[in-house]
Design an enzyme around this catalytic site. Structure first.
Site, mmCIF file in Angstrom:
data_model
loop_
_atom_site.group_PDB
_atom_site.id
_atom_site.type_symbol
_atom_site.label_atom_id
_atom_site.label_comp_id
_atom_site.label_asym_id
_atom_site.label_seq_id
_atom_site.Cartn_x
_atom_site.Cartn_y
_atom_site.Cartn_z
ATOM 1 N N ASP A 110 5.220 -7.046 1.991
ATOM 2 C CA ASP A 110 6.052 -6.274 1.282
ATOM 3 C C ASP A 110 5.834 -6.524 -0.391
ATOM 4 O O ASP A 110 4.865 -7.456 -0.417
ATOM 5 C CB ASP A 110 7.511 -6.282 1.526
ATOM 6 C CG ASP A 110 8.187 -4.867 1.181
ATOM 7 O OD1 ASP A 110 8.030 -4.335 0.060
ATOM 8 O OD2 ASP A 110 8.848 -4.007 2.008
ATOM 9 N N HIS B 109 2.488 -5.907 -1.548
ATOM 10 C CA HIS B 109 2.933 -4.881 -2.332
ATOM 11 C C HIS B 109 2.930 -4.837 -3.840
ATOM 12 O O HIS B 109 3.167 -3.926 -4.462
ATOM 13 C CB HIS B 109 4.107 -3.845 -1.667
ATOM 14 C CG HIS B 109 3.989 -3.466 -0.256
ATOM 15 N ND1 HIS B 109 5.024 -2.720 0.201
ATOM 16 C CD2 HIS B 109 3.058 -3.688 0.543
ATOM 17 C CE1 HIS B 109 4.578 -2.632 1.637
ATOM 18 N NE2 HIS B 109 3.735 -3.171 1.819
#
Ligand code: NAG
Ligand code: NAG
Ligand code: NAG
Ligand code: NAG
Ligand code: NAG
Ligand code: NAG
Ligand code: NAG
Length: 414
Positions: A238, A261
């Site tokens: 993430d 991310h």
């Protein structure tokens, strides 16, 4: 239930300090400490019954060593987790400490999380709270053993019925502190969750989880000020770092991010109690194969607030999907409709950003029709398209963004 734990520990600590007080001076001599030589008194968990066999739950030994280091030591104290592999369930290192500040936690071994989720009454593995002056250091590893629990946290697969899994290291009300050198591996959820903290520096950290592990953010920061993260290598499933609501003066320098991310501000505005974000600086970071680079995301939201004074500068991108993103429709099902977010984004600078992207839209500024972004600067953003050949479109896209473009620009301005 978390409150019960805090309460319970409070009682334990209270009784410890009462014993201490009743014994008067010299009580520390009965502590299982090793000191001398001018350094801090060392509270080695082995002396409190810890067993490095990768099996025994060492929570009781960790707690006992901490209680002595934090509440009984009359000199500066260090809790030591030496080399070896230690299992541990949910553990709380709570202050305020009465030993002289700072208190050190040195981890040289590997601490592995208990994977029986029924043992976690609140979503944290290690909770470090109410400490003024902590040094957490050592070449040790916190291994969250997340692979066992990740399938339970995949909200897409469980259709939203996903449990909040424990963050590996939760910092709550920790001030004037330093965390350095340690490794966090395969957290079940966030690796680091920083909340309610002030003036804490994180440096030389390694944070690692596979690119496809759900919600394993490297570090999530909220309701905090003066948090600095530098010189660290973060690869997760993430955000490498996400900066949430109610934050002031957060500085991030020299981070290598990927897989992951990117380094995000947000998402902001999901809940009504979220306060503004002011003063975020991200410089000298490198992103490798991440889905985003520099990203600011807000929900439509219900309670107005601001995200302002944000700088991304001296950034290198390598094969990044979405290099520069402002997205004010985060979480919205109506992705295509212009956002009507009540959050205002202003004074944002994307400067000196270079490298490669695999996206045809390298700069995407999608702001709120109710609160157009103001004072957005895009300068010296020099990217090359390295995606699938065929579509040579290479553009910037702006909606409701009062942006100025300058310097060398690839793709060209909106
Ligand atoms: C940390 O700082 C905050 C804000 O300055 C303060 O309210 C809090 O009491 C401090 N906590 C500790 C543990 O020092
Ligand atoms: C911030 O914390 C550091 C310890 O990490 C301390 O040395 C420094 O004095 C603190 N700064 C302020 C303004 O309190
Ligand atoms: C960074 O941490 C590692 C241990 O994880 C250590 O070996 C190394 O010396 C540290 N580097 C610096 C510059 O402190
Ligand atoms: C935040 O940073 C600004 C600009 O550097 C400074 O004026 C302000 O005092 C800082 N506030 C805190 C709480 O650190
Ligand atoms: C970032 O890199 C630039 C260019 O290499 C350098 O001038 C600057 O001092 C660096 N800043 C930080 C905070 O590392
Ligand atoms: C980045 O992705 C490309 C294409 O998928 C791959 O060939 C490359 O090895 C990756 N680089 C890293 C550092 O993971
Ligand atoms: C090329 O990419 C742009 C941006 O994603 C898209 O709008 C366009 O439809 C694509 N063109 C083709 C021929 O696929």
């Amino acid at each position: 239930m978390a409150t019960e734990i805090i309460y319970f520990l409070g009682i334990v600590f209270l009784s410890c300090s009462m014993i201490d007080a009743s014994r008067g001076h010299g009580a520390h001599r009965t502590l299982l400490q090793v000191g001398g030589g001018g350094g801090p008194a060392v509270f080695n968990v082995m002396k409190y019954g810890a067993v490095a066999n990768d099996k025994t739950d060492n929570v009781d030994a960790f707690r006992a060593a901490w209680a002595d280091a934090c509440k009984k030591s009359t000199t500066q104290a260090k809790l030591l987790i030496p080399a070896g592999t230690f299992r541990a369930g949910p553990t709380m290192f709570a202050g305020p400490c009465t030993s002289p500040s700072p208190i050190t936690i040195e981890v040289e071994g590997t601490v592995k999380a208990t994977t029986d989720l029924s043992e976690y009454v609140s979503p944290e593995w290690f909770t470090i709270q109410d400490i003024h002056g902590l040094v957490l250091t050592g070449k040790g590893v916190f291994d969250g053993q997340g692979a066992v629990t990740w399938p339970l946290n995949d909200c897409k697969k469980t259709k939203g019925n996903c449990a909040p899994l424990p963050a590996s290291l939760k910092f709550f009300k920790v001030n004037d502190s330093i965390v350095r050198d340690i490794t966090s591996l395969n957290s079940m959820y966030f690796h680091y969750h920083i909340h309610g903290c002030s003036n804490v520096t994180f440096t030389n950290l390694t944070i690692t989880a596979p690119g496809n592990s759900p919600n394993t953010d490297g570090m999530h920061i909220s309701t905090s000020d003066r948090i600095t993260v530098t010189d660290s290598t973060i690869g997760t499933g993430d955000d490498c770092i996400s900066i949430g609501h109610s934050t002031l003066n957060i500085s991030i320098h020299r981070i290598t991010c990927g897989p992951g991310h990117g380094i995000s501000v947000g998402s902001l505005g999901k809940r009504p109690d979220e306060q503004s974000v002011n003063g975020i600086t991200v410089t000298n970071c490198t992103f490798v194969n991440t889905t985003n680079g520099a990203r600011i995301k807000t929900w439509i939201g219900t309670h107005p607030a601001e995200a302002k004074n944000i700088v991304y500068e001296d950034i290198i991108l390598d094969g990044v999907q979405n290099p520069i993103v402002i997205d004010q429709s985060y979480g919205s099902k109506k992705k295509r409709a212009p956002s009507t977010s009540v959050w205002k984004i202003s004074d944002v600078h994307f400067r000196k950003i270079r490298g490669t992207t695999v996206s045809n839209v390298a700069v995407s500024l999608q702001c709120s029709s109710k609160n157009p972004c103001e004072g957005v600067e895009v300068a010296d953003v020099d990217l090359a398209y390295a995606g699938r050949p065929g579509n040579t479109t290479f553009v910037s896209s702006c909606l409701n963004a009062k942006a100025t473009f300058g310097g060398k620009l690839n793709p060209p301005a909106c």
